[in-house]
Motif scaffolding. Structure first.
Motif, PDB file in Angstrom:
ATOM      1  N   LYS A 115       0.816  -1.208   0.000  1.00 39.91           N
ATOM      2  CA  LYS A 115       0.000   0.000   0.000  1.00 39.91           C
ATOM      3  C   LYS A 115       0.852   1.260   0.000  1.00 39.91           C
ATOM      4  CE  LYS A 115      -3.964   2.102   2.348  1.00 39.91           C
ATOM      5  NZ  LYS A 115      -5.015   1.939   3.380  1.00 39.91           N
ATOM      6  N   THR A 116       1.901   1.281   0.790  1.00 37.02           N
ATOM      7  CA  THR A 116       2.773   2.457   0.859  1.00 37.02           C
ATOM      8  C   THR A 116       3.412   2.746  -0.489  1.00 37.02           C
ATOM      9  OG1 THR A 116       3.254   2.082   3.198  1.00 37.02           O
ATOM     10  CG2 THR A 116       4.815   3.436   1.961  1.00 37.02           C
ATOM     11  N   GLN A 117       3.850   1.715  -1.186  1.00 38.57           N
ATOM     12  CA  GLN A 117       4.478   1.901  -2.494  1.00 38.57           C
ATOM     13  C   GLN A 117       3.480   2.413  -3.523  1.00 38.57           C
ATOM     14  OE1 GLN A 117       5.974  -2.164  -2.583  1.00 38.57           O
ATOM     15  NE2 GLN A 117       8.090  -1.408  -2.648  1.00 38.57           N
ATOM     16  N   ARG A 120       2.883   6.199  -2.747  1.00 40.02           N
ATOM     17  CA  ARG A 120       4.015   7.053  -3.111  1.00 40.02           C
ATOM     18  C   ARG A 120       4.182   7.140  -4.629  1.00 40.02           C
ATOM     19  NH1 ARG A 120       6.497   9.222   0.904  1.00 40.02           N
ATOM     20  NH2 ARG A 120       6.391   8.309   3.020  1.00 40.02           N
ATOM     21  N   ILE A 184      -0.542  11.980   0.556  1.00 42.97           N
ATOM     22  CA  ILE A 184      -0.223  10.637   1.064  1.00 42.97           C
ATOM     23  C   ILE A 184      -1.236  10.227   2.133  1.00 42.97           C
ATOM     24  CG2 ILE A 184       1.432   9.331   2.476  1.00 42.97           C
ATOM     25  CD1 ILE A 184       3.673  10.794   0.935  1.00 42.97           C
ATOM     26  N   SER A 185      -1.547  11.145   3.044  1.00 42.73           N
ATOM     27  CA  SER A 185      -2.528  10.860   4.099  1.00 42.73           C
ATOM     28  C   SER A 185      -3.917  10.616   3.522  1.00 42.73           C
ATOM     29  CB  SER A 185      -2.580  12.019   5.102  1.00 42.73           C
ATOM     30  OG  SER A 185      -1.347  12.165   5.766  1.00 42.73           O
ATOM     31  N   ALA A 188      -4.132   7.265   1.791  1.00 46.14           N
ATOM     32  CA  ALA A 188      -4.079   6.166   2.762  1.00 46.14           C
ATOM     33  C   ALA A 188      -5.466   5.768   3.251  1.00 46.14           C
ATOM     34  CB  ALA A 188      -3.191   6.548   3.944  1.00 46.14           C
TER      35      ALA A 188
END
Length: 280
Positions: A115-117, A120, A184-185, A188
């Motif tokens: 998920k982070t990748q 970003r 980003i937040s 998420a």
């Protein structure tokens, strides 16, 4: 109505859509659908299993390219995918089935990103966002960009309480770190499936700002696609249209963008659709 209007556009994408998929890190690609195959089933239905909703082609369970059971998180998405399969005639045109391809990508995750990748990768598009790069010449195009793109930038700045701006420099605008962190937040808050769809839309429009405006229902698919092709449309009005080519590309881009947007909304769908079986 929003989902229905988007779904109506999906089955008509030209064959060029089969040639490429979203690009992941190091040039790796998500799934691109195969060409065509003779239709081998009569009836399409959906059923609820332990992991979610499944697609049935006659008595066969649909599976992904990696042979995983094709299971989607919402009934609405399952019905939309089943509609893609049911709408195929004598020949299955896989390149028209964008929702199926996006589901395969979400299930198999061929680029092996977390998920982070994904988040970003999406936010990185801000650095080269289509509507943040402006020209100084010719003056007519510069004015057109200002008139058409500035309102979207202003909307995004107000909507997310960030600073974005624009630039005529080849280096592009200087996006503050706080702006990136805000996006980003925000991203998420979406689940992994929806993020796959968001990235897909971004790669079509080459713009995070246009994509979020579309997903937030601030602009329509037609408007988002037009704004992403503003310079090309300007050149067409000035020099004329190349027969078939521009209309062909426009149709394809609209279909893919509509599919990605619908996918994001249906992956976030929590309500239950009453009728599980497709009707003739």
């Amino acid at each position: 109505l929003w989902a229905r209007s988007l779904l109506a556009r999906l089955p008509r994408t030209p064959p060029a859509a089969a040639r490429s998929g979203p690009v992941g890190p190091c040039g790796s690609r998500a799934y691109a659908p195969p060409g065509e195959r003779k239709r081998f089933y009569q009836n399409v239905s959906i059923s609820q299993g332990e992991g979610g909703f499944e697609i049935n082609l006659d008595h066969r369970k649909l599976k992904t390219p990696q042979a995983k059971l094709f299971t989607v998180p919402s009934e609405a998405l399952a019905i939309a995918v089943a509609t893609e399969w049911d709408s195929q005639k004598d020949t299955i045109k896989f390149y028209t089935m964008h929702l199926t391809t996006l589901c395969n990508t979400a299930l198999d995750n061929p680029t092996q990103r977390n998920k982070t990748q994904l988040i970003r990768a999406a936010v990185k598009f801000l650095e080269t966002d289509t509507i943040c790069y402006r020209v100084e010449e010719p003056p007519a195009l510069a004015e057109l960009q200002k008139n058409e793109w500035d309102p979207l930038v202003a909307w995004a700045e107000k909507r997310y309480d960030v600073t974005i701006g624009s630039s005529t420099s080849i280096l592009g605008p200087n996006i503050p770190a706080s702006t990136k962190e805000t996006f980003i937040s925000h991203l998420a808050s979406y689940n992994m499936w929806a993020l796959q769809g968001i990235e897909f839309v971004i790669t079509q429009l080459k713009s995070l700002i246009l994509s979020m405006g579309l997903i937030d229902r601030h602009i329509t698919v037609e408007k988002a696609v037009l704004l992403s092709r503003l310079e090309e449309e300007y050149q067409i009005q000035r020099w004329g249209n190349v027969e078939w080519a521009h209309d062909y590309d426009l149709c394809e881009l609209r279909a893919r963008t509509a599919a990605g947007t619908l996918f994001v909304h249906l992956c976030s769908e929590s309500s239950t659709v009453k009728h599980k079986l497709l009707q003739d």
